[in-house]
Design a protein around this motif. Structure first.
Motif, PDB file in Angstrom:
ATOM      1  N   PRO A   1       0.965  -1.241  -0.029  1.00  0.00           N
ATOM      2  CA  PRO A   1       0.071   0.016  -0.104  1.00  0.00           C
ATOM      3  C   PRO A   1       0.869   1.434   0.154  1.00  0.00           C
ATOM      4  O   PRO A   1       1.918   1.278   0.615  1.00  0.00           O
ATOM      5  CB  PRO A   1      -0.700  -0.133   1.338  1.00  0.00           C
ATOM      6  CG  PRO A   1      -0.187  -1.116   2.158  1.00  0.00           C
ATOM      7  CD  PRO A   1       0.691  -2.027   1.178  1.00  0.00           C
TER       8      PRO A   1
ATOM      9  N   GLN B   1      -2.153   5.571   1.877  1.00  0.00           N
ATOM     10  CA  GLN B   1      -2.917   4.608   2.302  1.00  0.00           C
ATOM     11  C   GLN B   1      -2.918   3.886   3.460  1.00  0.00           C
ATOM     12  O   GLN B   1      -3.617   3.783   4.268  1.00  0.00           O
ATOM     13  CB  GLN B   1      -2.797   3.395   1.275  1.00  0.00           C
ATOM     14  CG  GLN B   1      -3.739   3.725  -0.254  1.00  0.00           C
ATOM     15  CD  GLN B   1      -3.435   2.683  -1.094  1.00  0.00           C
ATOM     16  OE1 GLN B   1      -2.309   1.933  -0.963  1.00  0.00           O
ATOM     17  NE2 GLN B   1      -4.194   2.396  -2.073  1.00  0.00           N
TER      18      GLN B   1
ATOM     19  N   ARG C   1      -5.203   4.384   6.692  1.00  0.00           N
ATOM     20  CA  ARG C   1      -5.687   3.070   7.500  1.00  0.00           C
ATOM     21  C   ARG C   1      -5.313   3.263   9.062  1.00  0.00           C
ATOM     22  O   ARG C   1      -6.078   3.003   9.796  1.00  0.00           O
ATOM     23  CB  ARG C   1      -5.042   2.070   7.004  1.00  0.00           C
ATOM     24  CG  ARG C   1      -5.314   0.704   7.798  1.00  0.00           C
ATOM     25  CD  ARG C   1      -4.777  -0.600   7.193  1.00  0.00           C
ATOM     26  NE  ARG C   1      -4.924  -1.585   8.214  1.00  0.00           N
ATOM     27  CZ  ARG C   1      -4.754  -2.675   7.859  1.00  0.00           C
ATOM     28  NH1 ARG C   1      -4.079  -3.025   6.863  1.00  0.00           N
ATOM     29  NH2 ARG C   1      -4.917  -3.686   8.660  1.00  0.00           N
TER      30      ARG C   1
END
Length: 71
Positions: free
Chosen positions: A5, A9, A13
């Motif tokens: 990722p 990202q 998260r």
């Protein structure tokens, strides 16, 4: 294999995880603090006990950190 990722990202998260953990802890604190606050307001003697316990709970972690910092 899945692609790694991107940095944004991962940050998104982790931000989501952080917000979930903060929401859970805030909800638990409210569920505990509101009834105790009402009881403390209605019964002053019980309020003194609650304040003493709260002071103790806030002091213990500070003392533990101090013990680790001294050596």
């Amino acid at each position: 294999m899945w692609p790694m990722p991107s940095r944004s990202q991962r940050i998104l998260r982790r931000t989501g995880e952080h917000l979930v953990l903060v929401s859970i802890s805030l909800g638990a604190a409210i569920l505990i603090a509101l009834p105790l606050g009402v009881l403390a307001a209605k019964r002053p003697r019980f309020g003194q006990v609650i304040l003493a316990a709260t002071g103790l709970l806030q002091t213990v972690p500070s003392l533990a950190l101090l013990v680790f910092m001294v050596p």
